[in-house]
Design a protein around this motif. Sequence first.
Motif, short mmCIF file in Angstrom:
data_model
loop_
_atom_site.label_atom_id
_atom_site.label_comp_id
_atom_site.label_asym_id
_atom_site.label_seq_id
_atom_site.Cartn_x
_atom_site.Cartn_y
_atom_site.Cartn_z
N UNK A 400 0.35 -0.99 0.29
CA UNK A 400 0.13 -0.17 -0.32
C UNK A 400 0.67 1.14 0.27
N UNK A 401 1.89 1.44 0.80
CA UNK A 401 3.11 2.26 0.67
C UNK A 401 3.46 2.50 -0.61
N UNK A 402 3.49 1.42 -1.32
CA UNK A 402 4.53 1.89 -2.67
C UNK A 402 2.82 2.07 -4.11
N UNK A 403 2.05 1.63 -3.34
CA UNK A 403 0.96 1.94 -4.38
C UNK A 403 0.73 3.77 -4.19
N UNK A 404 0.83 4.24 -3.32
CA UNK A 404 0.78 5.09 -2.86
C UNK A 404 1.63 6.66 -3.62
N UNK A 405 3.18 5.71 -3.23
CA UNK A 405 3.88 6.65 -4.23
C UNK A 405 4.07 6.76 -5.59
N UNK A 406 3.22 5.62 -6.01
CA UNK A 406 3.27 5.25 -7.09
C UNK A 406 1.82 6.36 -7.44
N UNK A 407 0.70 6.36 -7.27
CA UNK A 407 -0.41 7.05 -7.06
C UNK A 407 0.34 8.58 -7.26
N UNK A 408 1.33 9.51 -6.63
CA UNK A 408 1.82 10.35 -6.33
C UNK A 408 2.30 10.68 -7.12
N UNK A 409 2.91 9.81 -7.96
CA UNK A 409 4.25 9.95 -9.29
C UNK A 409 2.95 9.54 -10.31
N UNK A 410 2.52 8.85 -10.44
CA UNK A 410 2.03 8.96 -12.04
C UNK A 410 0.16 9.38 -11.15
N UNK A 411 -0.08 10.46 -11.18
CA UNK A 411 -1.81 10.17 -11.16
C UNK A 411 -2.83 9.98 -11.97
N UNK A 412 -2.32 10.00 -13.12
CA UNK A 412 -2.95 9.68 -14.62
C UNK A 412 -2.76 7.56 -14.50
N UNK A 413 -3.86 7.34 -14.24
CA UNK A 413 -3.51 5.75 -14.77
C UNK A 413 -3.22 5.03 -15.70
N UNK A 414 -3.89 6.01 -16.38
CA UNK A 414 -3.58 5.38 -18.54
C UNK A 414 -2.70 6.19 -18.14
N UNK A 415 -1.53 6.80 -18.69
CA UNK A 415 -0.37 7.19 -18.90
C UNK A 415 0.70 6.63 -17.72
N UNK A 416 0.15 6.36 -16.89
CA UNK A 416 1.14 4.90 -16.11
C UNK A 416 0.91 3.75 -16.97
N UNK A 417 -0.22 3.07 -17.48
CA UNK A 417 -0.16 2.26 -17.94
C UNK A 417 1.13 1.93 -19.69
N UNK A 418 0.55 3.40 -20.23
CA UNK A 418 1.77 3.70 -21.22
C UNK A 418 2.72 3.39 -20.64
N UNK A 419 3.45 3.75 -19.88
CA UNK A 419 5.16 3.88 -19.11
C UNK A 419 5.23 2.35 -18.59
N UNK A 420 4.67 1.86 -17.80
CA UNK A 420 4.88 0.61 -17.36
C UNK A 420 4.38 -0.63 -18.36
N UNK A 421 3.56 -0.15 -19.67
CA UNK A 421 3.00 -1.21 -21.02
C UNK A 421 2.21 -2.13 -19.73
N UNK A 422 0.90 -1.56 -18.83
CA UNK A 422 0.49 -2.41 -17.87
C UNK A 422 -1.20 -2.46 -18.41
N UNK A 423 -1.76 -3.53 -17.32
CA UNK A 423 -3.12 -2.95 -18.58
C UNK A 423 -3.82 -2.60 -17.13
#
Length: 843
Positions: A400-423
């Motif tokens: 959960x702490x890791x997710x909080x940091x990721x959300x803070x750094x990448x507030x746009x989940x679509x952008x996160x999926x693009x950068x991580x090549x995730x779904x």
Amino acid sequence: MSNGMTPPYARRTALALACVLCVFVMAGNAAYSDGDFEALWFGTPMCDTPQRLGISLTRPDSVSPRETASYLVELDAAIPYQATRVAFIIKDSTDEIVYKTILDANLRRGRNQLTFPWHASALTAGAYVMAVEVDYANDFPPAYCLLPFQKVSANHWENTLADATRALDVLENRFAELPPEQANAHYLNSQFNIAQNTLRNARRALAGQEWQRLEQLTTYLETLEERLHAALVFGGGVLEAPAYPKPESYQHISIRDGGLQVDDRPVYLFGIALDADKTLDSQMQQMADYGLNFTVATIPVGHSPETIAATIARTLDDAKASNIAVALELNQDAIAGPIMDEWPELLHTGFVNMAHTEFNTLYTERLAAMASAISGRGNVVAASMAHAPQFKYDGESVRQRFIEQVMERYPDRIDLNRLWRAHLADYDEITIWGKHEDHRYQNRRAYQFEWQSFHRELIAHTLANMQQEMIAHAPDVPVTLTMPNTAFDPGETRYSANRDSTARMMALQACVGKTVPTDSLYAINYPETHAHYALMRSYAPAKPILNLSGDIDLEGVDTPARRYAVTRSAVWEAVISGANGIALPANSTVLDHPESLEAFVFAALDINRLAPIVTAFQQAPPEIGILFSEASKIMDDGVPHLESARYAFEGASFAGHPIHFLTESKIQGGALSRIRVLILPETLAVSDETFSLLAQFVEDGGMVARVGTPIPYNERGHSRGDVIRSTSNTVLVRGMNLPTEYLHAMDAAMERGVLPDIMRPVNAFGYPIEGVRSRYVEYDGEHYLYIVNLRTSPVLCHVTGASSTGRDLIQGRDIAFPRVLSPLDPMLIRIDRHEHTATLAMH
């Protein structure tokens, strides 16, 4: 059919006798009681096979000195030979014939066998050579075989030990008459104490029927007696200037200018880690008798706080009485018993998981107990919080702490999926650890950078808390962390602390590292420990380095001369590479052999005798910088960056100039302005800020040696569009990205005048010599060259510069180049002053 010339075996006997102290096969020792023990120990036959005749000599599998045995000579003739004379000869160590018999035979074509019966009962104990000479044709030289052997006996060893005891008593009485201020007194005192310890070990070997060990020990005693006699009678131990005085006390050691000092004078620490199964006072006293000044005490985390306090108090009291500096280390691996019973999951990761919450709480309490026990004790030079610790933070709270940091750094989940090549349909789907297919986002570069960076922040936070706990209880004690020698291993970043930030956090640096002899290109495992010392010195130049388990593995090294050479070279190489202290493990094989122990002690004494000069080598500012990227260490587990950086260090180190590794934090702090040549090994990623600084260095005309591939990614694995271009000051490292190519690149930099013209080793054609390591420094108006041949074979070496002569301050010998450098023979040469020498370092 003698031709009137000296028999070939006579010219080879000395060589065979020189091998008599090699590894022998024991034969014929089972028939007698201890006092009557006799045996023949055989070496390896050495046969010279001429044209048209093959020869071999075979001994029986079991040979008793008191019984006749048959020795088989086989001759393989290309053509028949008539009236062939075959001589069977036994010669002693003075080359005198003690037995000889001759057979005349007609050799037929093909295989011929001759048998020589002989028994050794008439021989006294000692070294011999069995020689077979075959004179078979006037047109060809005789063929021969040599078989070195020894006759040994328990009675002879008993007499040898008795003689050695009497001789040492006489020599010690003579030594006692010398003035204590005599320059070589420390050396002689160490030798006498090593001799007395060797005598005790020899008596134990005799009682335990350890015949091979007994022979090695008595041989050492005989040679040591001769050297001690020469030093006392002829002054053979006079030291070279400058003779640096030994400090009266090691109870108050300070950290200054990247080294250790006592009373404003640099000191280096050498010793042996404590063995928990032996008494403390005897170990301390023995180290002091040898002239050593350092020990390491390991404190098991499984001990109670009261036991820890009592153990430390006894250790420090005994160390103070023997004038020994101490490093303490809390060992997290000593968890057998109640700790494992309570938390069996501690080892589920394959290592003691320092991230385990309950265990970490107990561990911090033990650190506080250790710190409280050492507060105010002046002879503690370092307190290590752990030995090569590893961490695996896991569980829902960590996720959960890791997710909080990721959300803070990448507030746009679509952008996160693009950068991580995730779904990811939701941030809560983010996982940590686990096994995943290669194409899943958890194995992508962007995710790994984010997760490993987060994980290492957790590690850094834990270490900072541990450090603060120790400082709160012992503010006067230098706190450190013992780092493993895995900095160049792929995947190290997954479970370990960030070395760069850890080095900056601690008061000094601690490590482990082992020197291992090899039979490949180099005689030791170069540059494994050397690169680690250089890296640690690069992280924190102002903080000294202690190797708390600096083993020198002599297993399988079968000659005393090589054991001595390996040990002495390992110590000198460690110090020239940046170490300020080394402790052998309590079970080190160095301690099994008196010649290697003597080499370790003498290297320690020599380094402290020459401490100001050695310090000048360590403090020389770096002229070559090798990019060492944390981003590339994480990306793809450091492949290929780590291997390429190590190869770059290996090759460039033979150019003779000081080298540092440049981390991204160092580059961002302005380190590029302080070097002359930048090496860019194969590097996949750096941060955008670091990339801009590297590119600017190149654009400003900086000298760069680099592989052809650019730095294609930033730290998160995102492709970059710009490149670091090549200029007239760029040297491309071509070929297979191996050390040799980096050495050639340094040669090009020297040819262009970017690196200063210093005294350094070259071959007859002026090229640097791979495997010959050197350093050059100016100190107090004099010029010094440190040089050692790390190869397994001798090398003819020339030097550049105005002077080619000097004085080796280690062994007290005049040196002139060109010179054939023997393997593992380190020299610290004070260069003779000539007209242009004084300005050499400025060109």
